[in-house]
Design a protein around this motif. Structure first.
Motif, PDB file in Angstrom:
ATOM      1  N   VAL A   1      10.349  -1.534   3.454  1.00  0.00           N
ATOM      2  CA  VAL A   1      10.724  -2.828   2.862  1.00  0.00           C
ATOM      3  C   VAL A   1       9.465  -3.660   2.621  1.00  0.00           C
ATOM      4  N   ALA A   2       8.518  -3.599   3.555  1.00  0.00           N
ATOM      5  CA  ALA A   2       7.298  -4.397   3.434  1.00  0.00           C
ATOM      6  C   ALA A   2       6.509  -4.050   2.177  1.00  0.00           C
ATOM      7  N   TRP A   3       6.580  -2.795   1.723  1.00  0.00           N
ATOM      8  CA  TRP A   3       5.830  -2.418   0.521  1.00  0.00           C
ATOM      9  C   TRP A   3       6.283  -3.229  -0.693  1.00  0.00           C
ATOM     10  N   LEU A   4       7.526  -3.645  -0.692  1.00  0.00           N
ATOM     11  CA  LEU A   4       8.062  -4.411  -1.821  1.00  0.00           C
ATOM     12  C   LEU A   4       7.542  -5.844  -1.856  1.00  0.00           C
ATOM     13  N   LEU A   5       6.863  -6.278  -0.815  1.00  0.00           N
ATOM     14  CA  LEU A   5       6.499  -7.685  -0.678  1.00  0.00           C
ATOM     15  C   LEU A   5       5.092  -7.997  -1.179  1.00  0.00           C
ATOM     16  N   GLY A   6       4.513  -7.072  -1.948  1.00  0.00           N
ATOM     17  CA  GLY A   6       3.315  -7.418  -2.700  1.00  0.00           C
ATOM     18  C   GLY A   6       1.994  -6.969  -2.137  1.00  0.00           C
ATOM     19  N   GLY A   7       1.976  -6.138  -1.100  1.00  0.00           N
ATOM     20  CA  GLY A   7       0.723  -5.596  -0.612  1.00  0.00           C
ATOM     21  C   GLY A   7       0.065  -6.375   0.506  1.00  0.00           C
ATOM     22  N   GLU A   8       0.695  -7.423   0.989  1.00  0.00           N
ATOM     23  CA  GLU A   8       0.102  -8.253   2.044  1.00  0.00           C
ATOM     24  C   GLU A   8       0.037  -7.528   3.384  1.00  0.00           C
ATOM     25  N   PHE A   9       0.959  -6.596   3.608  1.00  0.00           N
ATOM     26  CA  PHE A   9       1.090  -5.995   4.929  1.00  0.00           C
ATOM     27  C   PHE A   9       0.600  -4.551   4.994  1.00  0.00           C
ATOM     28  N   LEU A  10       0.254  -3.973   3.858  1.00  0.00           N
ATOM     29  CA  LEU A  10      -0.085  -2.556   3.804  1.00  0.00           C
ATOM     30  C   LEU A  10      -1.310  -2.335   2.938  1.00  0.00           C
ATOM     31  N   GLU A  11      -1.964  -1.198   3.133  1.00  0.00           N
ATOM     32  CA  GLU A  11      -3.006  -0.733   2.225  1.00  0.00           C
ATOM     33  C   GLU A  11      -2.538   0.587   1.619  1.00  0.00           C
ATOM     34  N   ASP A  12      -2.735   0.750   0.307  1.00  0.00           N
ATOM     35  CA  ASP A  12      -2.328   1.991  -0.333  1.00  0.00           C
ATOM     36  C   ASP A  12      -3.319   2.379  -1.415  1.00  0.00           C
ATOM     37  N   ARG A  13      -3.124   3.554  -1.971  1.00  0.00           N
ATOM     38  CA  ARG A  13      -3.988   4.049  -3.042  1.00  0.00           C
ATOM     39  C   ARG A  13      -3.200   5.049  -3.879  1.00  0.00           C
ATOM     40  N   LEU A  14      -3.743   5.360  -5.035  1.00  0.00           N
ATOM     41  CA  LEU A  14      -3.151   6.400  -5.865  1.00  0.00           C
ATOM     42  C   LEU A  14      -3.562   7.774  -5.346  1.00  0.00           C
TER      43      LEU A  14
ATOM     44  N   GLY B   1       2.598   3.667 -18.165  1.00  0.00           N
ATOM     45  CA  GLY B   1       3.838   3.148 -17.601  1.00  0.00           C
ATOM     46  C   GLY B   1       4.014   3.536 -16.155  1.00  0.00           C
ATOM     47  N   LEU B   2       3.665   4.750 -15.797  1.00  0.00           N
ATOM     48  CA  LEU B   2       3.790   5.200 -14.419  1.00  0.00           C
ATOM     49  C   LEU B   2       2.885   4.397 -13.498  1.00  0.00           C
ATOM     50  N   ILE B   3       1.634   4.212 -13.878  1.00  0.00           N
ATOM     51  CA  ILE B   3       0.705   3.452 -13.042  1.00  0.00           C
ATOM     52  C   ILE B   3       1.175   2.012 -12.896  1.00  0.00           C
ATOM     53  N   ARG B   4       1.698   1.445 -13.954  1.00  0.00           N
ATOM     54  CA  ARG B   4       2.211   0.075 -13.876  1.00  0.00           C
ATOM     55  C   ARG B   4       3.376  -0.013 -12.888  1.00  0.00           C
ATOM     56  N   ARG B   5       4.278   0.962 -12.921  1.00  0.00           N
ATOM     57  CA  ARG B   5       5.410   0.936 -11.996  1.00  0.00           C
ATOM     58  C   ARG B   5       4.976   1.170 -10.550  1.00  0.00           C
ATOM     59  N   LEU B   6       3.828   1.806 -10.366  1.00  0.00           N
ATOM     60  CA  LEU B   6       3.341   2.073  -9.017  1.00  0.00           C
ATOM     61  C   LEU B   6       2.641   0.881  -8.379  1.00  0.00           C
ATOM     62  N   GLU B   7       2.434  -0.187  -9.129  1.00  0.00           N
ATOM     63  CA  GLU B   7       1.885  -1.405  -8.537  1.00  0.00           C
ATOM     64  C   GLU B   7       2.961  -2.110  -7.713  1.00  0.00           C
TER      65      GLU B   7
END
Length: 321
Positions: A266-279, A24-30
């Motif tokens: 705010v951009a992070w909420l828009l689906g990953g188009e503008f940022l790169e991230d990792r766990l 559940g945590l990993i799913r919410r982190l997407e």
């Protein structure tokens, strides 16, 4: 709202066990993919970037459904103390809403904490965290409330302490701290209330962390950008341009640029188009002004790169609509 919490139980919710509620945590982190409910916690009068972030958020239409706006405390040369900073931020939110054509949101603006957490086990009750605790309680781990925090994270930590059960019902997107490789972690948002940062990053909640120096510091705007893309487009854009120019009036260099950090949250909420991230395993903000690490801790989402030009183009498009 009655304050009922057990700090000892709160900090036993598996913060040292990365397997706790892992699927559940990993799913919410997407990053979210559809319309979501959002609240914004902002020290709006502190710098010029909060105004851009609030405007960008409210220009997303039905994609980001704003449920509340919270004024966060801050203390620097623009305020006489955390309470004054929070009050000025509250008034700045109310100033921006008419420029955005969103006066309907005025009843959803709440004053936040007048002070920082006295300890990691003590919330500071105020209208903002009390509302957040009530609001988040109605959500579920499968359909969480997204909490975008772009200031000292006092209000969010207080809400978690007031009602620890909301931990699995929220996704917290926080612009705070510097890059994990940065030599000193004395970033403004984090350094104001380290106790609150330790609560949020230690409780096991889903957190997307956007570090300032070394990552978000690349999202900058210049005087030429302001005059070319925003000036004269509409009253909102003119207000934002004037705010930045006034703030940079004493810059020693005519070639100045200004980081508008908070837009990236705010951009992070828009689906990953503008940022790169990792766990990453959740880092530990120490009172001595540095990060420490424990690979037994739960995961967070860590942003490590911003596509500046792509995000700036979208910001201009939304603000000039």
């Amino acid at each position: 709202m009655e304050t009922v919490y057990d700090p000892q139980a709160f900090f036993q919710i598996g913060t040292r066990d990365p397997s706790i509620a892992l699927p559940g945590l990993i799913r919410r982190l997407e990053p979210p993919t559809g319309p979501i409910d959002v609240v914004l916690d902002t020290d709006t009068f502190n710098e010029v970037d909060d105004q851009f972030a609030l405007s960008y958020l409210l220009k997303q239409g039905d994609r980001l459904r704003v449920k509340a706006l919270y004024a966060a405390p801050f203390y620097n040369e623009k305020s006489t103390g955390p309470a004054d900073g929070m009050e000025k931020s509250y008034q700045e939110i109310l100033t921006l809403l008419p420029l955005l054509g969103r006066e309907d949101l005025k009843p959803l603006v709440y004053k936040g904490s007048p002070r920082y957490l006295p300890s990691e086990g003590e919330p500071v009750p105020s209208p903002a965290p009390e509302h957040l605790a009530r609001l988040a309680a109605a959500y579920t781990p499968e359909r969480p409330l997204y909490v975008v925090a772009i200031g000292a994270i006092t209000n969010v930590a207080s809400a978690l302490l007031l009602d620890p059960s909301i931990r699995d019902k929220v996704v917290i997107v926080w612009l705070g701290g510097h890059a994990l490789t940065w030599p000193r972690n004395n970033e403004f948002n984090l350094a104001q209330d380290i106790a609150a940062a330790r609560v949020v990053l230690g409780c096991g909640a889903a957190v997307a962390l956007l570090p300032c120096m070394g990552v978000v510091s690349g999202f900058q705007i210049s005087k030429a950008d302001l005059e070319t893309y925003l000036k004269g487009k509409n009253p909102l854009c003119d207000y934002l341009v004037d705010t930045v120019l006034r703030d940079m009036a004493d810059s020693p260099l005519p070639t100045w640029s200004r980081v508008i950090w908070d837009v990236t949250a705010v951009a992070w909420l828009l689906g990953g188009e503008f940022l790169e991230d990792r766990l990453e395993h959740s880092p530990i903000p120490e009172y001595g002004g540095r990060w420490s690490f424990d690979h037994n801790r739960h995961f967070i989402r860590y942003v490590y790169h911003v596509y500046r030009d792509k995000l700036f183009a979208d910001l201009v498009e939304k603000l000039t609509q």
